[in-house]
Design an enzyme around this catalytic site. Structure first.
Site: not given
Ligand SMILES: *Cc1c(COP(=O)(O)O)cnc(C)c1O
Length: 381
Positions: A173, A198, A49, A101
């Site tokens: 972003d 993406k 982690r 978004y």
């Protein structure tokens, strides 16, 4: 720091041959934990982690591509944006574009608001409105360019200047442009965030996110929260994104060339009333896009003269373009925002036209894409 060019860095930065075996491809370190020689004596890794070598490779490569010093990878774009939100305290305010978004809008309005963090939304193509909104003293200005689905271009350098006058943190972003076409840190942003789902992944086969910054202080705070909150990607997902990133430059060039060809075809088609593509000279943001981007991206939106009925007919009739949410993969996708990606934005300041279609133009042969749209559009006349 290597001074290779972008295309070379995408293939090599953070990914030297594996020191133990010489493996040319970064190994998938599918392990949760690491042997220690004495308590708390280890080779830099103690628990996955906190850190994992495959993730480290991805984080270094993405940092390099964004001209940043520090990178952090996350389980999704939303996990990355959520972790940035941990920089905020109750009473802080976020300023975002009115067409931010949808998932980010939902995070801001339905989750952060409950923790005492307010958000305002303005049309950031109007710098006077951005300046006026700074009077409310936002702690964080979060923007995207091009935006979704109208592909508005926001002037990142000017907005960053306005925000910095008021000591706000500027987060961009950069999912739609990718670092190949636009590098917000160079334009003055403090933090860049990506949905690696993406263009960076590029093959519609993984969900992931990333954050890049040049600020040691911001990095250390985000790194602490990455580990403390734990929204990390697994080693295999990191490897899939790394593999995608290697071909980013060739994919983006083809995405942009195909998108321009498709946009020009749509602009001249009698069933279409309007086309949005930043690479068309009549796009309202074309000049700003030319200044801040090296290419105009692979996203195109268009409005059908026949409205919602025509848009639904076309959406159901394409064969190469697959009707699906998301974007940025090698295959072309078609989205009817009003009923798909933008249907759940109740109360959102953004109104999406029923006749709008959003195209994620892939890297197939441009003529096949145009022929496909032509046969589908002919049914809508
Ligand atoms: C998809 C997307 C996100 C969210 O990313 P996920 O990987 O789906 O969580 C954030 N911003 C933009 C611009 C996106 O397109």
């Amino acid at each position: 720091m290597s001074r290779w060019r972008f295309e070379t860095r995408a293939i090599h930065d953070g990914q030297p041959p594996d020191p133990t075996t010489g493996a040319v491809m970064t190994p998938i370190y599918q392990t949760s934990t690491y042997a220690q020689s004495e308590p708390n004596v280890h080779k830099g890794y103690d628990y996955s982690r906190t850190a994992n070598p495959t993730r480290t490779a991805l984080e270094s490569c993405l940092a390099s591509l964004e001209e940043g010093t520090y990178g952090l990878a996350f389980a999704s774009g939303m996990a990355a944006i959520t972790t940035i939100a941990y920089l905020l305290n109750p009473g802080d305010r976020v300023l975002a574009p009115d067409d931010v978004y949808g998932g980010t809008y939902r995070l801001l309005v339905q989750i952060l608001q409950r923790y005492g963090i307010a958000s305002s939304f303005v049309d950031m193509t109007d710098l006077a409105r951005v300046e006026a909104a700074m009077a409310a003293r936002p702690r964080l200005v979060l923007l995207e360019s091009p935006t979704n689905p109208y592909l508005k271009i926001l002037d990142i350098a000017r907005i960053a200047e306005l925000a910095h006058v008021h000591d706000a943190l500027v987060v961009v972003d950069n999912t739609f442009a990718s670092p190949y076409f636009q590098q917000p840190l160079v334009l003055g942003a403090d933090v860049v965030v990506h949905s690696t789902t993406k263009y960076l992944g590029g093959h519609s086969d993984v969900v992931g996110g990333a954050v890049i910054t040049n600020s040691k202080e911001i990095y250390e705070t985000l790194k602490f929260h990455q580990n403390a909150a734990g929204a990390i990607p697994g080693p295999f997902d990191c490897w899939v994104v790394l593999r995608g990133v290697k071909t980013l430059s060739v994919r983006m060039d083809r995405h942009a060339a195909n998108a321009l060809a498709v946009a020009q075809f749509l602009r001249d088609h009698p069933a279409i009333s309007r086309v949005w593509y930043p690479g068309l000279p009549d796009h309202p943001g074309h000049d700003v896009a030319r200044r801040q981007m090296k290419g105009f991206g692979g996203m195109v939106s268009c409005l059908l003269k026949g409205g919602g009925r025509a848009a639904r007919t076309v959406a159901a009739a394409t064969r190469v373009f697959i009707l699906a949410e998301s974007l940025g993969g090698v295959e072309s996708l078609l989205d009817h925002p009003a009923s798909m990606t933008h249907s759940s934005l109740e109360g959102s300041p953004l109104q999406v036209d029923e006749g709008l279609l959003r195209l994620s133009v892939g890297i197939e042969h441009a003529q096949d894409l145009i022929d496909d749209l032509k046969q589908a559009l002919d049914r809508a006349r």
